[in-house]
Design a protein around this motif. Structure first.
Motif, PDB file in Angstrom:
ATOM      1  N   VAL A   1      39.440 -41.459 -17.216  1.00 30.34           N
ATOM      2  CA  VAL A   1      39.551 -40.487 -16.144  1.00 30.34           C
ATOM      3  C   VAL A   1      38.509 -39.643 -16.095  1.00 30.34           C
ATOM      4  CG1 VAL A   1      41.167 -38.767 -15.460  1.00 30.34           C
ATOM      5  CG2 VAL A   1      42.064 -41.027 -16.390  1.00 30.34           C
ATOM      6  N   LYS A   2      38.167 -39.315 -15.081  1.00 32.00           N
ATOM      7  CA  LYS A   2      36.985 -38.260 -14.977  1.00 32.00           C
ATOM      8  C   LYS A   2      37.578 -37.003 -14.276  1.00 32.00           C
ATOM      9  CE  LYS A   2      33.075 -41.079 -15.012  1.00 32.00           C
ATOM     10  NZ  LYS A   2      32.007 -41.768 -14.102  1.00 32.00           N
ATOM     11  N   ILE A   3      37.434 -35.822 -14.908  1.00 34.28           N
ATOM     12  CA  ILE A   3      37.876 -34.531 -14.299  1.00 34.28           C
ATOM     13  C   ILE A   3      36.877 -33.533 -14.295  1.00 34.28           C
ATOM     14  CG2 ILE A   3      39.632 -32.803 -14.791  1.00 34.28           C
ATOM     15  CD1 ILE A   3      41.169 -34.732 -16.643  1.00 34.28           C
ATOM     16  N   LEU A   4      36.898 -32.854 -13.054  1.00 38.99           N
ATOM     17  CA  LEU A   4      35.956 -31.587 -12.835  1.00 38.99           C
ATOM     18  C   LEU A   4      36.598 -30.601 -13.514  1.00 38.99           C
ATOM     19  CD1 LEU A   4      33.048 -30.729 -11.455  1.00 38.99           C
ATOM     20  CD2 LEU A   4      34.507 -30.089  -9.474  1.00 38.99           C
ATOM     21  N   THR A   5      35.763 -29.878 -14.415  1.00 37.32           N
ATOM     22  CA  THR A   5      36.422 -28.336 -14.838  1.00 37.32           C
ATOM     23  C   THR A   5      35.278 -27.494 -14.601  1.00 37.32           C
ATOM     24  OG1 THR A   5      35.093 -28.897 -16.984  1.00 37.32           O
ATOM     25  CG2 THR A   5      37.717 -29.758 -16.885  1.00 37.32           C
ATOM     26  N   GLY A   6      35.871 -26.060 -14.341  1.00 42.71           N
ATOM     27  CA  GLY A   6      35.104 -24.976 -13.999  1.00 42.71           C
ATOM     28  C   GLY A   6      35.506 -23.985 -15.021  1.00 42.71           C
ATOM     29  N   PHE A   7      34.234 -23.312 -15.327  1.00 49.44           N
ATOM     30  CA  PHE A   7      34.385 -21.892 -16.317  1.00 49.44           C
ATOM     31  C   PHE A   7      33.886 -20.816 -15.458  1.00 49.44           C
ATOM     32  CE2 PHE A   7      34.145 -25.885 -18.859  1.00 49.44           C
ATOM     33  CZ  PHE A   7      35.175 -25.844 -19.693  1.00 49.44           C
ATOM     34  N   HIS A   8      34.190 -19.778 -16.058  1.00 52.82           N
ATOM     35  CA  HIS A   8      33.550 -18.488 -15.583  1.00 52.82           C
ATOM     36  C   HIS A   8      32.512 -18.235 -15.903  1.00 52.82           C
ATOM     37  CE1 HIS A   8      36.960 -17.843 -12.947  1.00 52.82           C
ATOM     38  NE2 HIS A   8      37.789 -17.966 -13.708  1.00 52.82           N
TER      39      HIS A   8
ATOM     40  N   SER B   1      38.498 -23.350 -19.396  1.00 56.34           N
ATOM     41  CA  SER B   1      38.341 -23.832 -17.984  1.00 56.34           C
ATOM     42  C   SER B   1      39.674 -23.458 -17.109  1.00 56.34           C
ATOM     43  CB  SER B   1      38.365 -25.172 -17.850  1.00 56.34           C
ATOM     44  OG  SER B   1      39.510 -25.947 -18.455  1.00 56.34           O
ATOM     45  N   GLU B   2      39.573 -23.456 -15.810  1.00 54.02           N
ATOM     46  CA  GLU B   2      40.716 -23.078 -14.930  1.00 54.02           C
ATOM     47  C   GLU B   2      41.645 -24.453 -14.961  1.00 54.02           C
ATOM     48  OE1 GLU B   2      41.164 -20.411 -12.925  1.00 54.02           O
ATOM     49  OE2 GLU B   2      39.937 -19.551 -14.304  1.00 54.02           O
ATOM     50  N   MET B   3      42.862 -24.413 -14.703  1.00 58.00           N
ATOM     51  CA  MET B   3      43.752 -25.510 -14.741  1.00 58.00           C
ATOM     52  C   MET B   3      43.657 -26.267 -13.369  1.00 58.00           C
ATOM     53  SD  MET B   3      46.448 -27.052 -16.568  1.00 58.00           S
ATOM     54  CE  MET B   3      47.098 -25.770 -17.701  1.00 58.00           C
ATOM     55  N   ASN B   4      43.449 -27.465 -13.410  1.00 62.94           N
ATOM     56  CA  ASN B   4      43.096 -28.394 -12.173  1.00 62.94           C
ATOM     57  C   ASN B   4      44.749 -28.126 -11.381  1.00 62.94           C
ATOM     58  OD1 ASN B   4      40.635 -29.038 -12.557  1.00 62.94           O
ATOM     59  ND2 ASN B   4      41.143 -31.049 -13.238  1.00 62.94           N
ATOM     60  N   SER B   5      44.396 -28.216 -10.020  1.00 63.55           N
ATOM     61  CA  SER B   5      45.678 -27.954  -9.261  1.00 63.55           C
ATOM     62  C   SER B   5      46.383 -29.338  -9.260  1.00 63.55           C
ATOM     63  CB  SER B   5      45.353 -27.606  -7.830  1.00 63.55           C
ATOM     64  OG  SER B   5      44.364 -28.224  -7.210  1.00 63.55           O
ATOM     65  N   GLU B   6      45.692 -30.298  -9.264  1.00 63.31           N
ATOM     66  CA  GLU B   6      46.462 -31.541  -9.106  1.00 63.31           C
ATOM     67  C   GLU B   6      46.608 -32.348 -10.631  1.00 63.31           C
ATOM     68  OE1 GLU B   6      45.106 -34.365  -6.273  1.00 63.31           O
ATOM     69  OE2 GLU B   6      44.411 -32.594  -4.813  1.00 63.31           O
ATOM     70  N   ALA B   7      47.734 -32.944 -10.878  1.00 63.40           N
ATOM     71  CA  ALA B   7      47.826 -33.377 -11.962  1.00 63.40           C
ATOM     72  C   ALA B   7      47.065 -35.143 -12.130  1.00 63.40           C
ATOM     73  CB  ALA B   7      49.323 -34.089 -12.333  1.00 63.40           C
ATOM     74  N   SER B   8      46.374 -35.369 -13.318  1.00 57.45           N
ATOM     75  CA  SER B   8      45.740 -36.414 -13.478  1.00 57.45           C
ATOM     76  C   SER B   8      46.774 -37.518 -14.089  1.00 57.45           C
ATOM     77  CB  SER B   8      44.643 -36.539 -14.442  1.00 57.45           C
ATOM     78  OG  SER B   8      43.710 -35.430 -13.975  1.00 57.45           O
ATOM     79  N   THR B   9      46.576 -38.887 -13.920  1.00 59.73           N
ATOM     80  CA  THR B   9      47.198 -39.920 -14.510  1.00 59.73           C
ATOM     81  C   THR B   9      46.375 -40.464 -15.678  1.00 59.73           C
ATOM     82  OG1 THR B   9      48.568 -40.359 -12.606  1.00 59.73           O
ATOM     83  CG2 THR B   9      48.676 -42.148 -14.159  1.00 59.73           C
ATOM     84  N   PHE B  10      47.224 -40.538 -16.735  1.00 65.20           N
ATOM     85  CA  PHE B  10      46.193 -41.149 -17.834  1.00 65.20           C
ATOM     86  C   PHE B  10      47.118 -42.244 -18.571  1.00 65.20           C
ATOM     87  CE2 PHE B  10      45.855 -36.568 -17.961  1.00 65.20           C
ATOM     88  CZ  PHE B  10      44.517 -36.520 -17.957  1.00 65.20           C
ATOM     89  N   GLN B  11      46.301 -43.603 -18.245  1.00 64.35           N
ATOM     90  CA  GLN B  11      46.604 -44.787 -18.893  1.00 64.35           C
ATOM     91  C   GLN B  11      45.916 -45.510 -20.235  1.00 64.35           C
ATOM     92  OE1 GLN B  11      47.024 -47.569 -15.760  1.00 64.35           O
ATOM     93  NE2 GLN B  11      47.292 -45.843 -13.996  1.00 64.35           N
ATOM     94  N   GLN B  12      46.532 -46.063 -20.789  1.00 67.12           N
ATOM     95  CA  GLN B  12      45.866 -46.797 -21.927  1.00 67.12           C
ATOM     96  C   GLN B  12      44.564 -47.325 -21.664  1.00 67.12           C
ATOM     97  OE1 GLN B  12      47.840 -49.790 -24.331  1.00 67.12           O
ATOM     98  NE2 GLN B  12      47.531 -48.956 -26.185  1.00 67.12           N
ATOM     99  N   TYR B  13      43.669 -46.895 -22.310  1.00 66.66           N
ATOM    100  CA  TYR B  13      42.147 -47.468 -22.072  1.00 66.66           C
ATOM    101  C   TYR B  13      41.538 -47.423 -20.940  1.00 66.66           C
ATOM    102  CZ  TYR B  13      43.774 -49.656 -26.388  1.00 66.66           C
ATOM    103  OH  TYR B  13      44.571 -49.907 -27.571  1.00 66.66           O
ATOM    104  N   LYS B  14      42.057 -46.424 -20.052  1.00 70.46           N
ATOM    105  CA  LYS B  14      41.379 -46.302 -18.773  1.00 70.46           C
ATOM    106  C   LYS B  14      40.780 -44.978 -18.782  1.00 70.46           C
ATOM    107  CE  LYS B  14      43.417 -49.738 -16.426  1.00 70.46           C
ATOM    108  NZ  LYS B  14      43.141 -50.904 -15.838  1.00 70.46           N
TER     109      LYS B  14
END
Length: 127
Positions: free
Chosen positions: A80-87, A65-78
């Motif tokens: 996180v949804k991240i959109l990933t794109g592939f060629h 995948s392409e690396m997202n331009s914005e960092a995500s914050t990961f907390q214990q037991y929370k």
């Protein structure tokens, strides 16, 4: 998806307000295959960074995948949804690899401990 020359006719009916998002790549054939990464981590301390996803099929074909331009914050037991794109698209995934990066050259290396992860194709939601 919609062909570039026909999207207005298909999306804008009777002058109703419509938002259109175009997700293309900068490489030929310019299409992107999108997946939603739903991840729950269990690190005690908060981690902030970027995730790159690599998927592989049983024949060994791999796409990253392409690396997202914005960092995500990961907390214990929370979650996180991240959109990933592939060629390219891979139909029958046999392996998923994640790479976590803070993009800092100095400082300690951090690990991201994954409790649960789901990867869902947005182009083919039946998978």
């Amino acid at each position: 998806g919609y062909h570039a020359d026909r999207w207005k006719k298909l999306l804008i009916l009777n002058s109703s307000p419509t938002k259109a998002y175009f997700d293309t790549s900068d490489q030929d054939p310019f299409c992107m295959y999108n997946y939603l990464l739903d991840i729950t981590t269990w690190n005690k301390s908060i981690r902030r960074g970027f995730i790159k996803v690599k998927i592989t099929d049983s024949a060994g074909n791999t796409v990253e995948s392409e690396m997202n331009s914005e960092a995500s914050t990961f907390q214990q037991y929370k979650r996180v949804k991240i959109l990933t794109g592939f060629h390219r698209d891979i139909e029958k995934i046999s392996k998923i690899s994640l790479t976590f990066s803070t993009k800092t050259l100095i400082g300690p290396k951090h690990k991201l401990r994954v409790l649960q992860m789901k990867l869902k194709s947005l182009n083919n939601p039946e998978r």
